[in-house]
Design an enzyme around this catalytic site. Structure first.
Site, mmCIF file in Angstrom:
data_model
loop_
_atom_site.group_PDB
_atom_site.id
_atom_site.type_symbol
_atom_site.label_atom_id
_atom_site.label_comp_id
_atom_site.label_asym_id
_atom_site.label_seq_id
_atom_site.Cartn_x
_atom_site.Cartn_y
_atom_site.Cartn_z
ATOM 1 N N ASN A 131 0.838 -1.201 0.000
ATOM 2 C CA ASN A 131 0.000 0.000 0.000
ATOM 3 C C ASN A 131 0.873 1.252 0.000
ATOM 4 O O ASN A 131 1.789 1.380 0.809
ATOM 5 C CB ASN A 131 -0.939 0.002 1.202
ATOM 6 C CG ASN A 131 -1.933 -1.137 1.133
ATOM 7 O OD1 ASN A 131 -1.855 -2.109 1.889
ATOM 8 N ND2 ASN A 131 -2.875 -1.057 0.216
ATOM 9 N N ASP A 142 -3.035 0.145 11.254
ATOM 10 C CA ASP A 142 -3.134 1.392 10.491
ATOM 11 C C ASP A 142 -4.490 2.051 10.787
ATOM 12 O O ASP A 142 -5.079 2.724 9.939
ATOM 13 C CB ASP A 142 -2.962 1.134 8.988
ATOM 14 C CG ASP A 142 -2.711 2.423 8.185
ATOM 15 O OD1 ASP A 142 -2.327 3.432 8.803
ATOM 16 O OD2 ASP A 142 -2.931 2.398 6.958
#
Length: 369
Positions: A207, A262
């Site tokens: 990502n 996250d």
């Protein structure tokens, strides 16, 4: 006074099906077989989240100490006994203010440290980072933050292709601060140069990174291939396909793969409108995305959910537990103090039922209410 917790004990070397953990004075004093135990709960080490921006409606990204305390408490109830408070790309004044505000919480043990995810990141791979705050790494800024934090700054994510990045990596590692590679459009060779300079973490692998290509492997392959780099993985089925989660884990091994959340403030909260780094975020179906372009904006994950997801994706429980506790603890320099059910380490543990739901949480030898 000595305490014993019985059940299926998950250690770094495997599972003791009929086992117990003994502790005294906040430390683990014994981990052993206990044949009289029958069908006990899972006993795992307290989770270590090296990358989280908030949860329970509170955020770390504004530098507000009371919000930080509440967000840490939210994650603690989900089994996370150790976490870094992750900020997003910000003006230097906010980075300074957050360091001053969070340093006492680090000294108190509420936080294990501060993680600056940015602002030294790639505009091409900024994801949900605010593009107006992105800039080249500044060793002057980093040196000031490290001195101001007096040990509180523990990790900084940067893009190795930006001017001054390798000097920044060297400065960070010289001060025992983890240098992480993330939100990067770097080539394979640029990433390898950052690793050679001391970078030791890959921030949410895949990502915010240049994709893998057979003629230009890019940062993902360089990080997976580096024997001293721990790769963060967001196991929520949104950031990573389960097949990619399993692939990355088998490639790096559980000793180099770390589960992270996250998470943003919306973790544990209803769908709706939120904010991250000055940008509007919409959460729908538990998935957080920027309102302006639909980019994934962190997660609503907790570490117990991440563990369940990893196990459901086919990762053996002993490996998944290592990825949720032991490996991240080592990655941020705390492996000699916590992160495993081993004699001498801090008595942080989570009791899970057979579906891996949290039953009880212990931190430093005390049960969390």
């Amino acid at each position: 006074m000595a305490t014993r917790v019985n059940g299926k004990v998950v250690t770094p070397t495997g599972v003791i099906r009929q086992g117990c953990v003994e502790l005294d004075g906040g430390r683990i004093t014994a981990v052993a077989e206990y044949p009289s135990v029958r069908d006990g709960h899972w006993i795992v080490p307290g989770f270590v989240d090296m990358h989280t921006h908030g949860g329970g409606g509170d955020t770390f990204t504004t530098g507000d100490a009371e919000q930080a305390r509440r967000a840490a408490d939210f994650h603690l109830r989900h089994g996370t006994t150790t976490l870094l408070a992750s900020l997003v790309s910000s003006p230097f004044a906010l980075m300074r203010a957050a360091t001053e505000a969070f340093a006492p919480l680090v000294a108190e043990g509420v936080l294990a440290g501060i993680h600056f995810e940015g602002p030294y990141l790639s505009a091409a791979r900024c994801g949900a980072q605010n593009p107006e705050f992105l800039r080249d790494p500044s060793t002057d800024e980093l040196a000031e933050l490290i001195e101001l934090g007096d040990g509180a700054v523990r990790m900084v994510t940067l893009a190795p292709e930006r001017d001054g990045a390798l000097e920044a990596v060297k400065l960070l590692t010289a001060h025992r601060v983890v240098a992480a590679v993330g939100h990067t459009d770097a080539t394979y060779d640029q990433t390898r140069a950052a690793v050679a300079a001391g970078a030791s973490v890959g921030t949410h692998l895949f990502n915010g990174m240049r994709p893998v290509h057979h003629r230009e492997p890019g940062p993902v392959v360089a990080l997976l291939d580096a024997p001293n780099v721990v790769c963060e993985l967001v196991a929520d089925g949104v950031h990573l396909h389960d097949g990619m989660l399993a692939f990355a884990t088998s490639t790096a091994g559980p000793e180099r793969a770390a589960l992270i959340t996250d998470a943003m403030a919306a973790a544990g909260m209803p769908d709706g409108d939120y904010e991250l780094g000055g940008q509007a975020v919409t959460v729908a179906g538990g998935v957080a995305r920027l309102a302006r372009d639909g980019a994934i904006a962190g997660s609503t994950l907790t570490m117990d959910e991440a563990l369940r997801h990893a196990v459901a994706a086919g990762i053996p429980i002993a490996d998944a537990v290592r990825m949720a506790a032991t490996t991240p603890a080592r990655a941020i320099g705390l492996g000699d103090r916590l992160g495993a059910l081993q004699v001498g380490l801090r008595a942080d543990l989570v009791v899970l039922d057979d579906e891996l739901n949290v039953v009880r949480v212990m931190r430093g030898g005390s049960w969390v209410e």
